[in-house]
Design a protein around this motif. Structure first.
Motif, PDB file in Angstrom:
ATOM      1  N   LYS A 213      -2.939   1.891  16.905  1.00 46.64           N
ATOM      2  CA  LYS A 213      -2.329   2.246  18.195  1.00 46.64           C
ATOM      3  C   LYS A 213      -3.192   1.813  19.377  1.00 46.64           C
ATOM      4  O   LYS A 213      -2.662   1.460  20.438  1.00 46.64           O
ATOM      5  CB  LYS A 213      -2.025   3.747  18.245  1.00 46.64           C
ATOM      6  N   ASN A 230       1.969  -1.019  25.918  1.00 46.25           N
ATOM      7  CA  ASN A 230       2.342   0.345  26.302  1.00 46.25           C
ATOM      8  C   ASN A 230       3.313   0.391  27.471  1.00 46.25           C
ATOM      9  O   ASN A 230       3.795   1.472  27.836  1.00 46.25           O
ATOM     10  CB  ASN A 230       1.095   1.183  26.617  1.00 46.25           C
ATOM     11  N   GLU A 235       4.342   5.876  22.056  1.00 50.32           N
ATOM     12  CA  GLU A 235       3.521   6.299  20.916  1.00 50.32           C
ATOM     13  C   GLU A 235       4.386   6.376  19.649  1.00 50.32           C
ATOM     14  O   GLU A 235       3.956   5.982  18.564  1.00 50.32           O
ATOM     15  CB  GLU A 235       2.896   7.668  21.211  1.00 50.32           C
ATOM     16  N   ALA A 238       5.056   2.929  18.296  1.00 48.99           N
ATOM     17  CA  ALA A 238       3.880   2.393  17.620  1.00 48.99           C
ATOM     18  C   ALA A 238       3.724   2.996  16.225  1.00 48.99           C
ATOM     19  O   ALA A 238       3.406   2.294  15.259  1.00 48.99           O
ATOM     20  CB  ALA A 238       2.627   2.653  18.460  1.00 48.99           C
ATOM     21  N   ASP A 239       3.950   4.311  16.125  1.00 46.24           N
ATOM     22  CA  ASP A 239       3.867   4.960  14.814  1.00 46.24           C
ATOM     23  C   ASP A 239       4.912   4.393  13.855  1.00 46.24           C
ATOM     24  O   ASP A 239       4.634   4.182  12.665  1.00 46.24           O
ATOM     25  CB  ASP A 239       4.069   6.467  14.958  1.00 46.24           C
ATOM     26  N   HIS A 242       3.931   0.900  12.735  1.00 41.10           N
ATOM     27  CA  HIS A 242       2.830   1.020  11.777  1.00 41.10           C
ATOM     28  C   HIS A 242       3.364   1.458  10.415  1.00 41.10           C
ATOM     29  O   HIS A 242       2.960   0.921   9.367  1.00 41.10           O
ATOM     30  CB  HIS A 242       1.802   2.025  12.303  1.00 41.10           C
TER      31      HIS A 242
END
Length: 263
Positions: A213, A230, A235, A238-239, A242
């Motif tokens: 991240k 960003n 967030e 991004a998670d 991933h």
């Protein structure tokens, strides 16, 4: 930063078999073609890639009735300019995309070309299966040729790193699927899951997984060319991305382990 874009399509997708049946040549191919602008006709042509785009090189013609072109498969082809007869094929072991050039030193003529797969916008596609960069290391070089010159030194054979064991997958299937969508929308313009000019993100090591991240959202690797995202990714995004990469890493890792067990 690149703004978020969505591609909108309307209407049914044409049937692939119908398209192929309506064409007399493969839907994707590359040719080198000599055109007579006075007679308005093709004088000669050679197909250089068939069935897939090979990203073959540019063309140079000379006053000595020669035409030079490099191919993605790693050869420099020399033709007679008036007839298209193949005069010479020189193996280089490198994907040739640039156009050759020529110069002379003390009355001796040389032909030089920059080789290596890459360049503007090429990261949107994986290295094509016809490319020399899949067999040999994709080393950027300038190769010069002359009459009586020796064989071209080949780059080292390509060696791909093994898939490391990914971290435990803790995401839900819905998060993985959402991550796949975001990855395709925002990441595949540069990153491919397979041989390319940018890293295969299924092969992240432990340290890169921990810093994921920070890299994606906060530009931890900006000096290396990976800018922060960003402004368009959250967030949660991004998670999810991933999680998708971890899932793809596990798929590749298990396939690798299975192949090794059956050797």
């Amino acid at each position: 930063m690149t703004p978020r874009m969505r591609r909108v399509c309307s209407g049914p997708v044409p049937d692939a078999q119908a398209i192929k049946a309506a064409r007399h040549v493969k839907p994707v191919r590359e040719v080198i073609r000599a055109w007579d602008p006075v007679a308005q006709k093709v004088v000669w042509e050679h197909e250089t890639s068939s069935g897939i785009r090979g990203y073959d090189g540019g063309v140079m013609s000379t006053a000595g009735n020669l035409v030079f072109q490099g191919r993605g498969s790693g050869e420099l082809w020399v033709y007679a300019a008036d007839t298209g007869k193949v005069l010479k094929v020189i193996k280089t072991g490198s994907h040739i995309m640039a156009a050759p050039m020529t110069y002379s030193v003390n009355g001796e003529q040389y032909v030089a070309v920059q080789v290596g797969y890459g360049g503007t916008a090429i990261t949107v596609a994986p290295i094509p299966p016809s490319s020399a960069a899949l067999k040999y290391q994709n080393t950027n070089r300038i190769i010069a040729f002359k009459l009586g010159g020796g064989p071209v030194p080949m780059p080292p054979l390509r060696t791909d790193d093994a898939f490391p064991k990914p971290p435990e997958q803790k995401a839900t299937q819905a998060q993985i699927e959402a991550g796949e969508v975001t990855f395709i929308e925002q990441c595949t313009r540069c990153h491919q899951l397979g041989p390319s000019t940018t890293p295969d993100l299924r092969k992240l090591n432990d340290g890169l997984h921990v810093a994921f991240k920070d890299i994606l959202l906060r530009g931890a690797l900006a000096p290396a060319g990976m800018e922060r995202f960003n402004d368009i990714l959250s967030e949660k995004d991004a998670d999810n991305v991933h999680a998708y990469l971890i899932e793809q890493g596990w798929i590749a890792y298990r396939a690798q382990q299975s192949a090794a067990a059956h050797k």
